[in-house]
Scaffold this motif. Structure first.
Motif, PDB file in Angstrom:
ATOM      1  N   GLU A  78       0.530  -1.451   0.057  1.00 31.53           N
ATOM      2  CA  GLU A  78      -0.183  -0.019  -0.446  1.00 31.53           C
ATOM      3  C   GLU A  78       1.074   1.296   0.314  1.00 31.53           C
ATOM      4  N   ARG A  79       2.217   1.158   0.770  1.00 34.19           N
ATOM      5  CA  ARG A  79       2.586   2.405   0.794  1.00 34.19           C
ATOM      6  C   ARG A  79       3.553   2.537  -0.247  1.00 34.19           C
ATOM      7  N   GLY A  80       3.736   1.501  -1.204  1.00 31.89           N
ATOM      8  CA  GLY A  80       4.598   1.466  -2.495  1.00 31.89           C
ATOM      9  C   GLY A  80       6.434   0.769  -2.118  1.00 31.89           C
ATOM     10  N   LEU A  81       6.611   0.509  -0.611  1.00 29.52           N
ATOM     11  CA  LEU A  81       7.845   0.095  -0.543  1.00 29.52           C
ATOM     12  C   LEU A  81       8.169  -1.030  -1.920  1.00 29.52           C
ATOM     13  N   ASN A  82       7.640  -1.734  -1.973  1.00 31.66           N
ATOM     14  CA  ASN A  82       8.421  -2.586  -3.413  1.00 31.66           C
ATOM     15  C   ASN A  82       8.962  -2.008  -4.522  1.00 31.66           C
ATOM     16  N   LYS A  83       8.287  -0.303  -4.758  1.00 32.67           N
ATOM     17  CA  LYS A  83       8.974   0.323  -5.692  1.00 32.67           C
ATOM     18  C   LYS A  83       9.877   1.530  -5.418  1.00 32.67           C
ATOM     19  N   GLN A  84      10.245   0.912  -4.316  1.00 34.31           N
ATOM     20  CA  GLN A  84      11.746   2.152  -3.665  1.00 34.31           C
ATOM     21  C   GLN A  84      13.476   1.069  -2.756  1.00 34.31           C
ATOM     22  N   SER A  85      14.079   2.324  -3.277  1.00 32.66           N
ATOM     23  CA  SER A  85      14.946   1.514  -2.675  1.00 32.66           C
ATOM     24  C   SER A  85      15.168   1.503  -1.178  1.00 32.66           C
TER      25      SER A  85
END
Length: 237
Positions: free
Chosen positions: A219-226
């Motif tokens: 939900e927080r988009g952490l999968n797309k962040q470094s």
């Protein structure tokens, strides 16, 4: 096992029986043969890619007993066309004897506890479903699914997962809790180091280290962040 899964959801048990026993054995046997795991029917030699911990129990149900699934009226269970239109599972004495033979051989090799260890319903459910959830984490790691809810929807509408439990990933986040899932998988892997299904996924470890559920992670988009951006985002929680 049947009683334990009924305690989780009788409908899930019924649905998985229906799916897995149609042609389950012959399909799974063909997959294992393709992977080089089963014994060569001509030479009698074990498959070249067979791991150290491997049992031919399911293979022999197909090759020795012809128990290929519900269509043949015998798989893990027996079936009778006069009972439940041939779809109601009936415990099989032949399968029970086959399993007992393997269990006895394994105990002689100290591969199983003697006397047999009695597992609680919860332990049986965990051994069956925790590896399933772990595979869900690995599917997310490999970007086969975009988000945990995709996996939940598939299991809710395609495999009869009980809707009041919200799908396997939701269940892990909200009922089981990820630290418990990770700790149990680690314990099982220590007991069975050759069983890859008990090896916790990297994503599961990451979520536990961050102290968040896999749903929130996506939900927080952490999968797309470094990793650096993830730490910054988490510091603002």
């Amino acid at each position: 096992i049947t009683v334990s899964i009924i305690s989780f959801s009788s409908y899930f048990l019924l649905f998985t029986h229906t799916i897995l026993n149609l042609l389950h054995h012959i399909i799974r046997y063909a997959i294992r043969r393709e992977k080089g795991l089963v014994r060569d029917p001509k030479t009698g030699l074990p498959g070249p890619n067979r791991p150290g911990r491997y049992t031919e129990l399911a293979d022999e149900l197909v090759t020795k007993y012809g128990r290929v699934g519900q269509k043949a009226l015998k798989g893990w269970y027996d079936y009778d066309r006069k009972i439940g239109k041939g779809r109601a599972p009936i415990p099989s004495k032949e399968v029970e004897q086959h399993i007992a033979k393997y269990a006895s051989a394994f105990r002689k090799k100290n591969m199983l506890p003697s006397p047999p260890k009695k597992l609680s319903k919860e332990e049986i459910v965990n051994r069956i479903l925790f590896p399933l959830v772990n595979e869900g984490f690995k599917i997310l790691e490999e970007n086969i699914a975009q988000r945990p809810s995709d996996i939940d929807v598939i299991y809710l509408y395609g495999y009869g997962w009980p809707n009041w439990r919200g799908g396997p990933m939701f269940w892990a986040d909200n009922e089981v809790k990820l630290p418990t899932l990770l700790r149990t998988l680690e314990d099982l892997h220590r007991q069975h180091p050759d069983t890859i299904y008990f090896v916790p996924s990297k994503l599961l470890r990451k979520c536990v280290d961050m102290g968040i559920g896999v749903g929130e992670y996506y939900e927080r988009g952490l999968n797309k962040q470094s990793d650096k951006d993830k730490q910054v985002a988490l510091s603002k929680l």
